[in-house]
Design an enzyme around this catalytic site. Structure first.
Site, mmCIF file in Angstrom:
data_model
loop_
_atom_site.group_PDB
_atom_site.id
_atom_site.type_symbol
_atom_site.label_atom_id
_atom_site.label_comp_id
_atom_site.label_asym_id
_atom_site.label_seq_id
_atom_site.Cartn_x
_atom_site.Cartn_y
_atom_site.Cartn_z
ATOM 1 C CG ASP A 185 6.710 -7.526 4.370
ATOM 2 O OD1 ASP A 185 7.081 -6.448 4.858
ATOM 3 O OD2 ASP A 185 5.600 -8.033 4.591
ATOM 4 C CG HIS A 254 5.154 -5.293 7.676
ATOM 5 N ND1 HIS A 254 4.841 -6.278 6.766
ATOM 6 C CD2 HIS A 254 3.989 -5.014 8.305
ATOM 7 C CE1 HIS A 254 3.547 -6.560 6.841
ATOM 8 N NE2 HIS A 254 3.007 -5.801 7.773
ATOM 9 C CB SER A 432 0.668 -8.022 8.804
ATOM 10 O OG SER A 432 0.324 -7.139 7.786
#
Length: 637
Positions: A185, A254, A432
């Protein structure tokens, strides 16, 4: 004797750019800018796909093979660019493929021209642009375990919860095996209180972002710092060609959010709980501003699985499960599939987000051998944003906004809108964050049965899934649906159930020696002798069956090692091995499959032989014909 082929090759190389310009002059330039081309070569002799990269032959040997093949392919790519007149600033790798780096970003007509030149070369099997893969959209906000509705025991107004308390009763003891889980990520905030408490369980990882502008960390390339500096996109950033189509946005944090979902410090009297209280997290940074370049993403998957990546130190902590929460930009490509195959063959389950497009999944969710996870709301309905379709393995909570923060997902976050700010707990939604739910459960399963294969993990999680809920909405139907009722053909086998999945993990594991591609007419050996039962039990029976492909007779089908003679025609076959143990009072079973592709080898057209001559002549004929047609078309208007 060889002068004629050499003449045609040189002449084609000199005149090809100008002739192709004749064709591309009428093309409509559009699309995302690319920093290079990802190339798959036909010839197996020098391709990066050739070496046996599996750990079973030794890390040092695999790394040496990869380095040698990479050097050959870089030289090959450099020659290709020179012959075709494509200005470049270097050659590298993209997962299992080759990477040609442009001297400047290309898009529209210029990119089409470059791709066409490369695609027409006889040694090239396929080509795709190295573009930014946009991060899936999220919705942040902000607070503890009672607020983590998705981890609770299902019931009442929370039927989609994943039943973690009952799974933890089977896994929170000293007998479990700590599992390495990779979060491929945007990096992680190592200093977040909920993550800093992990200590040695939070591994250093690596930063594989290769482009300075994308990296946003000021240190110019790949290095050992996997921390997230922020991935904001400003109005000024959008003035650059690479970021022109990006959305102005604050930093997402994220990877930090996902890391907390999987393994936040748990049972410590504060903050949130992670799914696996013993997992070791491997942060693999591949994304920065606006997302990740395909080449970096693919290299990140390889490195996470413990496979060599040229120019990067070996990963001494290979992951058994990889979280990949990116996607949605294009159909699965050979570059993606080859890299996923390599990671899977190395023993890593690749779990991916289904996508937030409310339609059919795109790469990597539509690739084979991944576990694609769709999002459902608290009531079990498909979240309005979630992509869906037959490629989805199962569904897990992804959050939804219909009741404010109460129905969003809560995890580790940061308040910084650009650079890091105060640490906090925040709320988000999206597929996600459905994928990490399955990643955490897979990690729990491996913690009690470390020999489960990627396919066995998927099959057992699907077998343990609870039935979709008959909510009061119409059925989900492609090509697109917002809020809708899930079925097994649109949202996978059902709703992820952690407790049922862990219970199913305690049976025997069928382990099959990979076969891969063989020549039609070959007699193959189906070898399941490595299959194992858990401590205290033994494998009592083996049973081979054929799942798909032209029907063949399986010899010794009830033994560990069986065989089959394939017909002389190309085809793809899938065989299943089911093993049963001697556990009392009720025997337990486990199964896995092996795929065999019977195909004749593809020969290279390179080397200046007759194929090259005919390629040059055919290319001339095709280009001249197109130009003539365009000239005639112009006369009509």
């Amino acid at each position: 004797m060889n002068s004629l082929p050499l003449f045609f090759n040189r002449l084609a190389a000199m005149l090809l750019p100008g002739l192709l310009a004749c064709v591309s002059a009428f093309a409509q330039g559009s699309g995302e800018p690319a920093l290079g081309l990802i190339i798959g070569y036909r010839s197996a002799e020098a391709g990066t796909e050739t070496p046996d990269l599996s750990p079973r032959h030794g890390r040092a040997r695999a790394a040496a093979q990869w380095k040698a093949a990479s050097e050959l392919n870089r030289a090959r790519t450099t020659r290709l660019a020179s012959d075709l007149g494509i200005p470049m600033r270097g050659a590298s790798e993209a997962g299992n493929a080759a990477l040609l780096k442009f001297d400047r970003p290309l898009k529209g007509r210029d990119l089409e021209d470059a791709m066409r030149r490369v695609r027409l070369h006889p040694d090239v099997a396929w080509v795709e642009p190295d573009v930014l893969v946009k991060r899936l959209q999220t919705v942040p906000n902000d607070t503890r375990f009672p607020d983590q509705w998705h981890l609770q025991i299902p019931g009442g107004g929370n039927p989609a919860a994943m039943n973690l308390p009952n799974a933890w009763t089977l896994t929170t003891n000293s007998a479990v095996i700590p599992v390495v889980v990779a979060v491929v990520d945007g990096g992680v905030r190592f200093d977040h209180p909920e993550l800093a408490q992990l200590g040695a369980r939070l591994l250093p990882g690596y930063d594989l972002v290769s482009e300075v502008d994308v990296a946003n960390d000021g240190d110019g390339g790949r290095d050992a710092d996997a921390s997230d500096p922020g991935d904001w996109v400003s109005t000024a950033d959008r003035q650059k060609t690479l970021f022109a189509s990006c959305t102005v946005a604050n930093s997402s944090w994220h990877g930090t959010f996902i890391t907390g979902q999987i393994a936040a410090a748990s049972n410590n009297g504060a903050g949130v709980a992670g799914i696996d209280w013993d997992a070791r997290i491997l942060p693999v940074r591949v994304a920065g501003k606006c997302g990740a370049l395909v080449s970096d993403l693919l290299d990140g998957v390889r490195w996470a699985a413990g496979l060599p990546v040229a120019g990067v130190p070996a990963n001494t902590n290979p992951a058994r499960v990889i979280n990949l929460s990116f996607g949605g930009d294009a159909p699965c490509s050979t570059a993606y599939q080859d890299t996923i195959n390599a990671a899977t063959d190395a023993g890593a389950l690749v779990v991916v987000a289904a996508g937030n497009g409310a339609g059919a999944p795109r790469r990597p969710a539509d690739c084979q051998r991944v576990m694609a996870v769709a999002s459902v709301r608290k009531d079990g309905a498909k979240a309005d944003y979630s992509s869906f379709g037959p490629q989805v393995a199962l569904s897990a909570p992804g959050g939804s906004e219909e009741a404010g923060d109460l129905n969003l997902l809560l995890s580790t976050d940061n308040a910084g809108t650009t650079v890091p700010g105060a640490h906090r707990l925040g709320y988000k939604q999206g597929t996600s964050f459905s994928a990490p739910q399955a990643v955490g459960v897979a990690s729990l399963m491996l913690s009690v049965n470390g020999v489960l294969t990627p396919n066995a993990l998927i099959e057992r999680m699907k077998a343990g899934a609870r039935a979709h809920i008959n909510v009061g909405f119409g059925q989900c139907a492609l090509p697109t649906s917002g809020l809708c009722r899930c079925t097994t053909t649109t949202c996978g086998a059902g709703l992820l159930d952690a407790a049922a999945s862990v219970q199913l993990a305690t049976g025997p594991a069928a382990i099959i020696t990979p076969i891969g591609t063989v020549t039609p007419g070959t007699a193959i050996t189906l070898n399941g002798s490595a299959s194992v039962a858990l401590t205290g039990s033994s494998i009592a029976t083996h049973q081979w069956t054929q799942v798909s492909g032209p029907t063949v007779a399986i010899t010794n089908a009830s033994t560990a090692v069986a065989g089959a003679s394939l017909p002389s025609s190309p085809a793809t076959y899938v065989f299943r091995l089911t093993v049963t143990d001697d556990f009392l009072p009720t025997a337990r079973t486990g199964s896995d499959t092996v795929t065999v592709v019977a195909a004749y080898p593809v020969t290279s057209g390179g080397g200046g032989g007759s194929t090259s001559v005919f390629w040059g002549m055919a290319l001339w004929a095709w280009v001249l014909a197109v130009c003539w047609q365009q000239r005639r078309a112009r006369r009509k208007f």
